[in-house]
Scaffold this motif. Sequence first.
Motif, PDB file in Angstrom:
ATOM      1  N   LEU A  82      14.191   4.711  18.757  1.00  0.00           N
ATOM      2  CA  LEU A  82      12.785   5.082  18.392  1.00  0.00           C
ATOM      3  C   LEU A  82      12.645   4.668  16.557  1.00  0.00           C
ATOM      4  O   LEU A  82      13.367   5.208  15.825  1.00  0.00           O
ATOM      5  CB  LEU A  82      12.434   6.475  18.270  1.00  0.00           C
ATOM      6  N   GLY A  83      11.750   3.967  16.290  1.00  0.00           N
ATOM      7  CA  GLY A  83      11.442   3.477  14.934  1.00  0.00           C
ATOM      8  C   GLY A  83      11.909   2.260  14.567  1.00  0.00           C
ATOM      9  O   GLY A  83      11.903   1.569  13.748  1.00  0.00           O
ATOM     10  N   GLU A  84      12.960   1.611  15.539  1.00  0.00           N
ATOM     11  CA  GLU A  84      13.539   0.312  15.429  1.00  0.00           C
ATOM     12  C   GLU A  84      12.587  -0.713  15.064  1.00  0.00           C
ATOM     13  O   GLU A  84      11.595  -0.786  15.844  1.00  0.00           O
ATOM     14  CB  GLU A  84      14.634  -0.003  16.396  1.00  0.00           C
ATOM     15  N   THR A  85      12.722  -1.560  14.313  1.00  0.00           N
ATOM     16  CA  THR A  85      11.712  -2.670  14.146  1.00  0.00           C
ATOM     17  C   THR A  85      12.564  -4.177  14.444  1.00  0.00           C
ATOM     18  O   THR A  85      13.795  -4.240  14.303  1.00  0.00           O
ATOM     19  CB  THR A  85      11.259  -2.757  12.743  1.00  0.00           C
ATOM     20  N   TYR A  86      11.601  -5.141  14.164  1.00  0.00           N
ATOM     21  CA  TYR A  86      12.229  -6.545  14.284  1.00  0.00           C
ATOM     22  C   TYR A  86      11.230  -7.600  13.621  1.00  0.00           C
ATOM     23  O   TYR A  86       9.780  -7.513  13.869  1.00  0.00           O
ATOM     24  CB  TYR A  86      12.550  -7.002  15.516  1.00  0.00           C
ATOM     25  N   GLU A  87      11.481  -8.128  12.503  1.00  0.00           N
ATOM     26  CA  GLU A  87      10.755  -9.190  11.884  1.00  0.00           C
ATOM     27  C   GLU A  87      11.310 -10.568  12.193  1.00  0.00           C
ATOM     28  O   GLU A  87      12.480 -10.940  12.123  1.00  0.00           O
ATOM     29  CB  GLU A  87      10.644  -9.034  10.291  1.00  0.00           C
TER      30      GLU A  87
END
Length: 504
Positions: free
Chosen positions: A212-217
């Motif tokens: 939860l809250g993990e991101t990827y750019e």
Amino acid sequence: MSEKVDLENTLVDESQRGIASRSRQEKYSEGSASESDYDNERPDAVEEETDEEDNAFFDTRDFLSSISFKSTESDFYRSEIDSDDEDDYGVCFGDASDSSMKSVGFSYPYVRRRKKLPDPVEKEKGVSLWSMIKDNIGKDLTKVCLPVYFNEPISSLQKCFEDLEYSYLIDRAYEWGKKGNGLMRMLNVAAFAVSGYASTDGRICKPFNPLLGETYEADYPDKGLRFISEKVSHHPMIVACHCEGKGWKFWGDSNLKSKFWGRSIQLDPVGVLTLEFDDGEVFQWSKVTTSIYNLILGKLYCDHYGTMRIQGNCEYSCKLKFKEQSIIDRNPHQVQGIVQDRSGKTAATLIGKWDESMHYMDGDISGKGKGSESLSEAQLLWKRSKPPKFLTRYNLTRFAITVNELTLGLKEKLPPTDSRLRPDQRCLENGEYEMANAEKLRLEQRQRQARKMQESGWKPQWFVKDKGSETYRYIGGYWEAREDSKWDGCLDIFGQVPSDPMTD
């Protein structure tokens, strides 16, 4: 994406290596089987819904039976300059009706990206998937912790970005619209919608389920785009993404409804993908059903089937029929479709395969017969790029090999929530399997706090749910924060588990 949903790796036949070693690549696909609804009362084979409207538009004859459309290794696109230094993610010079369109999407600066994964540090140990799931048929598999052996070193957030591999099709659609050709814009959007499935061919390893809250750019100047995705909900498991290209924006969120049938897994995507051009034209569609077969015996494989409707707010709309593969089908993965104008008249017909290519012909070809004469008129829209020079056991594409790369200086620019900083995933990529398993178990313990966090009012950092709908939209600010290296509010989600889950 959205769904990003999605299906992974080459399997060794049971007769060759036995069930224990065969299972290592018996993974699921873009969706996490651990985030599933299961219903054990339906048969293994799921009947495709019948739709009289579809039957009226889609001819049941096999337009792809011509030898020129059969799957062969030579059907993969070869770039004009094939070398290790060439950026050959799937360059395709289609749209022969206008030579000025051939270079659209390929004028971006060259960026050197890796061509292979690191050599593994350790030797893998075979694990039987069936031994893991046989006692859990009909149960909620969210309680089952599969070892990292069944994963590929990519998260579901990064799988969403794989849908943008052939983003040059959107660039081309944008340019066609600027030229006033709405039909060619629609055809290229349709080809893009199909192209996202090509990377799932032979991919049977399960992507990592984000925290939860993990991101990827993804900042890819060589493709003219920037991409951001985030896990915005734990139950249900939803990932949202937003991409900005030259003259267009693409966004959506993915929530997979999964059913486990014992011998197969069915993944039904929930959510809408939206493509908006700067001139105001908007297209929306949802993905089709995906199933993974032969979980117990035989060669594991996936199939995509159902009807995809691409709705436009201007002149054209499109219907694409993904044909469900049968046991005796010698020419699988077929896609047929039509583009209609506002009056309902068929302006063009699309034919192809989701793992190979898409072609189009003007008008309705349903009455022209299925021979090679009518197919000879077909013009190429999209063709799948060639396999990587350095094959992986995960069967990753050339593009997929690049998405988890942590280049020099990039780590300092990323927020602490980026998938590339996830320790279990990084260890798996490096072939440090014992450490990857230990880290995966640690993070799964941490993830159990996510429901409590969500119930306590946790909110996504970069997305917000639209009022009156279940759709998540990007609120902005990510790239500005990256420029200033200010990640206030971004939790250290991969750190050690705190004694109080709300203190981190």
